[in-house]
Design a protein around this motif. Structure first.
Motif, PDB file in Angstrom:
ATOM      1  N   GLU A 165     -11.818  69.165  54.125  1.00  0.00           N
ATOM      2  CA  GLU A 165     -10.889  68.958  53.782  1.00  0.00           C
ATOM      3  C   GLU A 165     -10.099  69.519  52.504  1.00  0.00           C
ATOM      4  OE1 GLU A 165      -9.136  65.526  55.298  1.00  0.00           O
ATOM      5  OE2 GLU A 165     -10.535  65.143  57.445  1.00  0.00           O
ATOM      6  N   GLY A 166     -11.651  68.984  51.547  1.00  0.00           N
ATOM      7  CA  GLY A 166     -11.445  69.167  50.065  1.00  0.00           C
ATOM      8  C   GLY A 166     -11.551  70.961  49.516  1.00  0.00           C
ATOM      9  N   LEU A 167     -11.378  71.394  48.438  1.00  0.00           N
ATOM     10  CA  LEU A 167     -11.476  72.100  47.620  1.00  0.00           C
ATOM     11  C   LEU A 167     -13.288  71.990  47.080  1.00  0.00           C
ATOM     12  CD1 LEU A 167      -9.487  73.039  45.795  1.00  0.00           C
ATOM     13  CD2 LEU A 167      -9.264  73.367  48.149  1.00  0.00           C
ATOM     14  N   GLU A 180     -28.051  83.529  46.233  1.00  0.00           N
ATOM     15  CA  GLU A 180     -26.995  84.028  47.491  1.00  0.00           C
ATOM     16  C   GLU A 180     -25.841  82.585  46.590  1.00  0.00           C
ATOM     17  OE1 GLU A 180     -25.320  87.203  49.336  1.00  0.00           O
ATOM     18  OE2 GLU A 180     -27.522  87.052  49.231  1.00  0.00           O
ATOM     19  N   LEU A 181     -24.506  83.371  46.789  1.00  0.00           N
ATOM     20  CA  LEU A 181     -23.509  82.530  46.206  1.00  0.00           C
ATOM     21  C   LEU A 181     -22.847  82.858  47.643  1.00  0.00           C
ATOM     22  CD1 LEU A 181     -22.448  82.448  43.003  1.00  0.00           C
ATOM     23  CD2 LEU A 181     -23.793  81.138  44.002  1.00  0.00           C
ATOM     24  N   ASP A 182     -22.983  81.283  48.969  1.00  0.00           N
ATOM     25  CA  ASP A 182     -21.776  81.350  49.830  1.00  0.00           C
ATOM     26  C   ASP A 182     -20.176  80.849  49.779  1.00  0.00           C
ATOM     27  OD1 ASP A 182     -20.770  80.924  52.613  1.00  0.00           O
ATOM     28  OD2 ASP A 182     -22.429  80.086  52.992  1.00  0.00           O
ATOM     29  N   PHE A 183     -19.642  82.588  48.870  1.00  0.00           N
ATOM     30  CA  PHE A 183     -18.269  82.279  49.094  1.00  0.00           C
ATOM     31  C   PHE A 183     -17.917  81.732  49.920  1.00  0.00           C
ATOM     32  CE2 PHE A 183     -20.014  84.864  45.922  1.00  0.00           C
ATOM     33  CZ  PHE A 183     -19.267  84.388  44.754  1.00  0.00           C
ATOM     34  N   ASP A 184     -18.392  81.930  50.826  1.00  0.00           N
ATOM     35  CA  ASP A 184     -17.292  81.404  52.332  1.00  0.00           C
ATOM     36  C   ASP A 184     -17.374  79.394  51.946  1.00  0.00           C
ATOM     37  OD1 ASP A 184     -16.455  83.462  53.856  1.00  0.00           O
ATOM     38  OD2 ASP A 184     -17.941  83.526  54.923  1.00  0.00           O
ATOM     39  N   LYS A 185     -17.980  79.355  51.380  1.00  0.00           N
ATOM     40  CA  LYS A 185     -18.757  77.428  51.329  1.00  0.00           C
ATOM     41  C   LYS A 185     -17.566  77.053  49.906  1.00  0.00           C
ATOM     42  CE  LYS A 185     -20.419  76.806  55.343  1.00  0.00           C
ATOM     43  NZ  LYS A 185     -21.374  76.592  55.072  1.00  0.00           N
ATOM     44  N   LEU A 186     -17.265  78.160  48.902  1.00  0.00           N
ATOM     45  CA  LEU A 186     -16.554  77.781  47.865  1.00  0.00           C
ATOM     46  C   LEU A 186     -15.588  78.432  47.614  1.00  0.00           C
ATOM     47  CD1 LEU A 186     -20.102  79.625  46.044  1.00  0.00           C
ATOM     48  CD2 LEU A 186     -19.729  76.923  46.407  1.00  0.00           C
ATOM     49  N   ASP A 187     -14.000  77.019  46.893  1.00  0.00           N
ATOM     50  CA  ASP A 187     -13.645  77.438  46.652  1.00  0.00           C
ATOM     51  C   ASP A 187     -12.823  77.894  44.822  1.00  0.00           C
ATOM     52  OD1 ASP A 187     -11.884  77.201  48.943  1.00  0.00           O
ATOM     53  OD2 ASP A 187     -12.811  75.049  48.922  1.00  0.00           O
ATOM     54  N   VAL A 188     -13.807  77.212  44.409  1.00  0.00           N
ATOM     55  CA  VAL A 188     -14.047  77.568  43.106  1.00  0.00           C
ATOM     56  C   VAL A 188     -15.049  78.145  42.513  1.00  0.00           C
ATOM     57  CG1 VAL A 188     -12.948  77.139  40.101  1.00  0.00           C
ATOM     58  CG2 VAL A 188     -11.715  76.490  42.037  1.00  0.00           C
ATOM     59  N   GLU A 214      -3.556  77.908  46.761  1.00  0.00           N
ATOM     60  CA  GLU A 214      -2.294  77.377  47.673  1.00  0.00           C
ATOM     61  C   GLU A 214      -2.207  75.791  47.034  1.00  0.00           C
ATOM     62  OE1 GLU A 214      -1.881  75.275  52.065  1.00  0.00           O
ATOM     63  OE2 GLU A 214      -3.650  76.022  51.486  1.00  0.00           O
ATOM     64  N   ARG A 215      -4.115  75.547  46.107  1.00  0.00           N
ATOM     65  CA  ARG A 215      -3.929  74.123  45.844  1.00  0.00           C
ATOM     66  C   ARG A 215      -2.678  73.940  44.194  1.00  0.00           C
ATOM     67  NH1 ARG A 215      -7.824  69.803  44.822  1.00  0.00           N
ATOM     68  NH2 ARG A 215      -7.881  69.484  46.774  1.00  0.00           N
ATOM     69  N   LEU A 216      -3.095  74.918  43.499  1.00  0.00           N
ATOM     70  CA  LEU A 216      -2.177  75.586  42.310  1.00  0.00           C
ATOM     71  C   LEU A 216      -0.541  75.927  42.383  1.00  0.00           C
ATOM     72  CD1 LEU A 216      -5.474  77.513  41.039  1.00  0.00           C
ATOM     73  CD2 LEU A 216      -4.727  75.654  40.126  1.00  0.00           C
ATOM     74  N   LYS A 233       2.959  79.611  37.368  1.00  0.00           N
ATOM     75  CA  LYS A 233       4.524  79.185  36.332  1.00  0.00           C
ATOM     76  C   LYS A 233       5.371  79.016  37.074  1.00  0.00           C
ATOM     77  CE  LYS A 233       7.071  81.744  32.584  1.00  0.00           C
ATOM     78  NZ  LYS A 233       7.152  83.376  31.507  1.00  0.00           N
ATOM     79  N   ASP A 234       5.739  78.561  36.764  1.00  0.00           N
ATOM     80  CA  ASP A 234       7.188  77.841  37.946  1.00  0.00           C
ATOM     81  C   ASP A 234       7.101  77.921  39.210  1.00  0.00           C
ATOM     82  OD1 ASP A 234       9.406  78.265  35.873  1.00  0.00           O
ATOM     83  OD2 ASP A 234       9.029  80.605  35.849  1.00  0.00           O
ATOM     84  N   GLY A 235       4.912  77.584  39.237  1.00  0.00           N
ATOM     85  CA  GLY A 235       4.546  77.119  41.113  1.00  0.00           C
ATOM     86  C   GLY A 235       4.167  78.219  41.970  1.00  0.00           C
ATOM     87  N   LYS A 236       3.858  79.547  40.481  1.00  0.00           N
ATOM     88  CA  LYS A 236       3.414  80.425  40.996  1.00  0.00           C
ATOM     89  C   LYS A 236       1.992  80.859  40.409  1.00  0.00           C
ATOM     90  CE  LYS A 236       5.617  80.991  44.566  1.00  0.00           C
ATOM     91  NZ  LYS A 236       5.061  81.028  46.097  1.00  0.00           N
ATOM     92  N   LEU A 237       1.189  81.447  40.995  1.00  0.00           N
ATOM     93  CA  LEU A 237       0.129  81.459  40.493  1.00  0.00           C
ATOM     94  C   LEU A 237       0.555  83.300  39.270  1.00  0.00           C
ATOM     95  CD1 LEU A 237      -3.152  81.634  40.451  1.00  0.00           C
ATOM     96  CD2 LEU A 237      -3.811  83.129  41.765  1.00  0.00           C
ATOM     97  N   ILE A 238      -0.476  83.165  38.098  1.00  0.00           N
ATOM     98  CA  ILE A 238      -0.277  83.794  36.974  1.00  0.00           C
ATOM     99  C   ILE A 238      -1.506  84.575  37.462  1.00  0.00           C
ATOM    100  CG2 ILE A 238      -0.165  84.467  34.309  1.00  0.00           C
ATOM    101  CD1 ILE A 238       0.590  81.779  33.920  1.00  0.00           C
ATOM    102  N   GLU A 239      -0.308  85.882  38.441  1.00  0.00           N
ATOM    103  CA  GLU A 239      -1.050  86.520  38.872  1.00  0.00           C
ATOM    104  C   GLU A 239      -2.429  87.838  37.364  1.00  0.00           C
ATOM    105  OE1 GLU A 239      -2.726  87.205  41.907  1.00  0.00           O
ATOM    106  OE2 GLU A 239      -1.339  85.578  42.868  1.00  0.00           O
ATOM    107  N   GLY A 240      -1.224  88.174  36.484  1.00  0.00           N
ATOM    108  CA  GLY A 240      -2.034  88.747  35.515  1.00  0.00           C
ATOM    109  C   GLY A 240      -3.083  88.699  35.073  1.00  0.00           C
TER     110      GLY A 240
END
Length: 392
Positions: A165-167, A180-188, A214-216, A233-240
């Motif tokens: 449930e959590g990150l 070997e980092l298991d990215f499927d198990k890692l959110d950050v 999604e959390r951000l 910024k304004d509730g959206k990820l700064i994609e840049g």
């Protein structure tokens, strides 16, 4: 009577065994950085192109999923971790895992700086892991994949459920490019490139899963965020940020150095090639420990031994009979003697860790140099022990 070990005839060709910044790749020279766009704005096309190349190569070598964002951020791994902690935590409870100094530092940030009252801390002494079965994944979870100052790593990602449930927020600074980092198990995932690939300092990398994004975009922390931490910024990820438009001014010389290391890694076969080299280096030290008679891994469980930051303790009975201060002084003397001989630089234990040695064994280190080093370790031990009154 202490028997002195003869001084070895063969020296490591490269004595740089520091755990960060670690040794440069084999064959590196300043000429490798000739293509850096120096004197240019990082916002100009050449600068943006270099930053984007670094991000794309990171994705390729580390095998980061295509739907994960990768950003270059300020202030090394510390900056990347702090951005994650201050931007993401507080939405639910958090389990903090710590078994060495850097993990303990993140506990301090969350408990004493963010002052989260729903934080739970799971700790273990140097050399061990906390009981991973006790982690509550309805909470966010913060942990280091590889304990740089203890030489203890999590063996894999199997303890992390796919339906959490959590990150999961993972400081992977001395694990990336070697484990070997298991990215499927890692959110950050965070790291600094002066670690495993031997890059120059001051830059961090922040990798975000779709769940973290999604959390951000749907959670605003109760505390103010300085500009250097702001990812939305304004509730959206700064994609840049994740296209190479960095928050602050990066060193294009450091970026070029990182690109050079990534290209070298790619030529080796990517992550598998890097991991194979680090594993081979660990085996050299493990084989030596088996016959040394005076040293052992700080990591209690062989399955948790780091293949990058190899932490060793002195187990000779005569040294263990000394008080703690004298044991620490003996370990420092070992490191100083090897430094003075020019065969091993910066291999003393981390200042907060138990006394001993810490030898970097990541992929940028040649196996032949570690093989040569082992003889010098035995020589330094017998030389320093012979100086002790009880050795006579």
């Amino acid at each position: 009577m202490t028997v002195l070990t003869a001084k070895p005839d063969v020296r490591p060709a490269n004595p740089n065994f520091s755990s960060g910044p670690c040794s440069k790749r084999p064959g590196w020279s300043l000429e490798s950085l000739a293509d850096a766009p120096l004197g240019r704005s990082h916002r100009a096309k050449p600068g943006k192109a270099k930053l984007a190349e670094a991000i794309n190569l990171t994705r390729k070598v580390l095998q980061v999923p295509v739907n994960y964002r990768i950003g270059i951020v300020p202030a090394s791994d510390t900056g990347a971790v702090e951005m994650a902690l201050w931007s993401l935590l507080g939405a639910r409870g958090v389990d903090m895992l710590a078994w060495e100094s850097f993990g303990a530092g993140w506990v301090t940030d969350v408990v004493k700086q963010l002052k989260l009252d729903n934080a739970r801390t799971l700790t273990a002494p140097y050399g061990e892991l906390p009981d991973l079965a006790q982690v509550d994944f309805s909470n966010d979870v913060v942990f280091t994949w590889n304990g740089t100052t203890s030489g203890v790593r999590v063996p894999n990602g199997e303890w992390i459920p796919a339906d959490r449930e959590g990150l999961t927020i993972c400081d992977a600074t001395s694990a990336a490019f070697a484990q070997e980092l298991d990215f499927d198990k890692l959110d950050v995932v965070t790291f600094s490139w002066q670690k495993v690939l031997g890059g120059e300092a001051a830059h961090g990398v922040l990798i975000l899963s779709p769940r973290a994004v999604e959390r951000l975009e749907n959670y605003t922390p109760a505390w103010p965020l300085p500009k250097i931490f702001r990812l939305t910024k304004d509730g959206k990820l700064i994609e840049g940020i994740f296209r190479g438009e960095t928050i602050n001014t990066p060193s294009m010389l450091c970026v070029e150095d990182y690109i050079d290391a990534l290209k070298w890694a790619d030529r080796l076969g990517g992550l598998s090639g890097l991991r194979d080299r680090a594993d081979a280096n660990l085996k050299v030290l493990a084989d030596w420990v088996e016959v040394s008679g005076w040293a052992d891994f700080l990591a209690v469980d062989p399955a948790t031994r780091s293949n990058t930051s190899v932490c060793l303790k002195v187990t000779d009975p005569d040294i263990l009979a000394l008080d703690a201060d004298k044991q620490a002084a003996f370990a420092k003397a070992l490191a100083s003697t090897l430094d003075a001989e020019g065969v091993a630089y910066d291999i003393g234990a981390y200042r907060d860790a138990p006394s001993g040695l810490r030898i970097w064994a990541g992929a940028t280190v040649e196996v032949s140099d570690l093989q040569a080093l082992t003889g010098w370790l035995d020589w330094a031990f017998s030389t320093e022990k012979a100086k002790l009154p009880q050795a006579a």
